[in-house]
Design an enzyme around this catalytic site. Structure first.
Site, PDB file in Angstrom:
ATOM      1  N   HIS A 108      49.088  39.592  40.764  1.00  0.00           N
ATOM      2  CA  HIS A 108      48.956  40.860  40.257  1.00  0.00           C
ATOM      3  C   HIS A 108      48.049  41.288  39.177  1.00  0.00           C
ATOM      4  CE1 HIS A 108      51.631  44.709  39.000  1.00  0.00           C
ATOM      5  NE2 HIS A 108      51.494  44.758  40.498  1.00  0.00           N
ATOM      6  N   LYS A 132      44.358  42.297  37.699  1.00  0.00           N
ATOM      7  CA  LYS A 132      43.445  43.347  38.086  1.00  0.00           C
ATOM      8  C   LYS A 132      42.191  43.418  37.152  1.00  0.00           C
ATOM      9  CE  LYS A 132      47.641  45.393  39.301  1.00  0.00           C
ATOM     10  NZ  LYS A 132      48.976  45.461  38.380  1.00  0.00           N
ATOM     11  N   ASP A 158      28.734  38.125  36.360  1.00  0.00           N
ATOM     12  CA  ASP A 158      27.710  37.587  35.729  1.00  0.00           C
ATOM     13  C   ASP A 158      28.019  36.828  34.306  1.00  0.00           C
ATOM     14  OD1 ASP A 158      25.895  38.226  37.540  1.00  0.00           O
ATOM     15  OD2 ASP A 158      24.849  39.980  36.264  1.00  0.00           O
TER      16      ASP A 158
END
Length: 242
Positions: free
Chosen positions: A165, A167, A172
């Site tokens: 779950h 996000k 870089d």
């Protein structure tokens, strides 16, 4: 017996020029110390302030300007919650990445982000995606398309009891640049973390109350990169599409 104070006063009276020079030097030295302290606090505050580059908030106002954007792609929108402006910020971050993009996202359905990741692959970037297996076949899922275009994708084999779950997206990071090139991060490359409640989906950007925060804090970025790497390695024998 003369005290130290009276001796000092007598010396100053007998050597006024030297006394003035010493006192002046002391004042300059003290002012330098004070100014250095002020600059240190100022610079530390400035750096800390810049650790959060942007906060993107999605709510019921995010699409009130949608029709104007459809009519005019160059529409100068003043809506601070605008979905299109927020999306453009995320796409620009992907477009500016130089070495690596690591994404942990429940699912992805936004075509503009898919296109930006395709372009990143075409530019030679290393792009990895961890997602939730159940979302592979969700409506509008772009996971299979990204896989076919060279994005390395992995998901937990069994999500019956727990969801992937997360996000977040790391662009870089210093450790990835060193891993991929053997070199330390260059001055021209800037590590970025994108994290918050929002999936990269039409529903999240257009219909939900969500947030996305963009960070440049090296310590925070390192924590997220370490967790991504840990999950990625743990999925070596799990469901992998490529």
């Amino acid at each position: 017996m003369e005290t130290f104070s009276s001796l000092t006063q007598n010396w100053i009276k007998g050597h006024p020029i030297w006394a003035a020079m010493i006192l002046g030097s002391g004042a300059v030295f003290a002012s330098e110390i004070i100014w250095s302290g002020i600059k240190y606090v100022r610079d530390k505050f400035r750096i800390a302030k810049n650790h959060v580059l942007a906060v993107l908030v999605f709510n019921e106002k995010s699409v009130i300007c949608a029709d104007k954007h459809k009519i005019n792609r160059n529409y100068q929108c003043s809506n601070k919650y605008c979905k299109e402006k927020h999306l453009r910020i995320l796409v620009n971050l992907i477009d500016r990445a130089e070495y690596s993009i690591d994404i942990a996202m429940y699912t992805v359905t936004i075509f503009a982000i898919t296109d930006a990741l395709k372009h990143a692959i075409a530019r030679g970037l290393n792009v990895r995606l961890i997602y939730d297996k159940e979302m592979m076949v969700c409506s509008g899922s772009q996971i299979e398309i990204l896989d076919k275009h060279g994005v390395q994708v992995r998901a937990p084999a069994n999500t019956a009891t727990a969801l992937m779950h997360h996000k977040f997206c790391v662009l870089d990071s210093s450790s990835r640049i060193k891993e991929l090139t053997g070199k330390q991060q260059t001055n021209n490359s800037r590590s970025i973390l994108v994290s918050g409640s929002a999936n990269w989906t039409q529903q999240a950007f257009s219909g939900n109350w969500e947030n996305t925060v963009i960070y440049a804090d090296k310590a925070v970025i390192a924590c997220f990169q370490n967790e991504f790497d840990r999950i990625w390695k743990s999925l070596d024998n799990s469901y992998i599409t490529s």
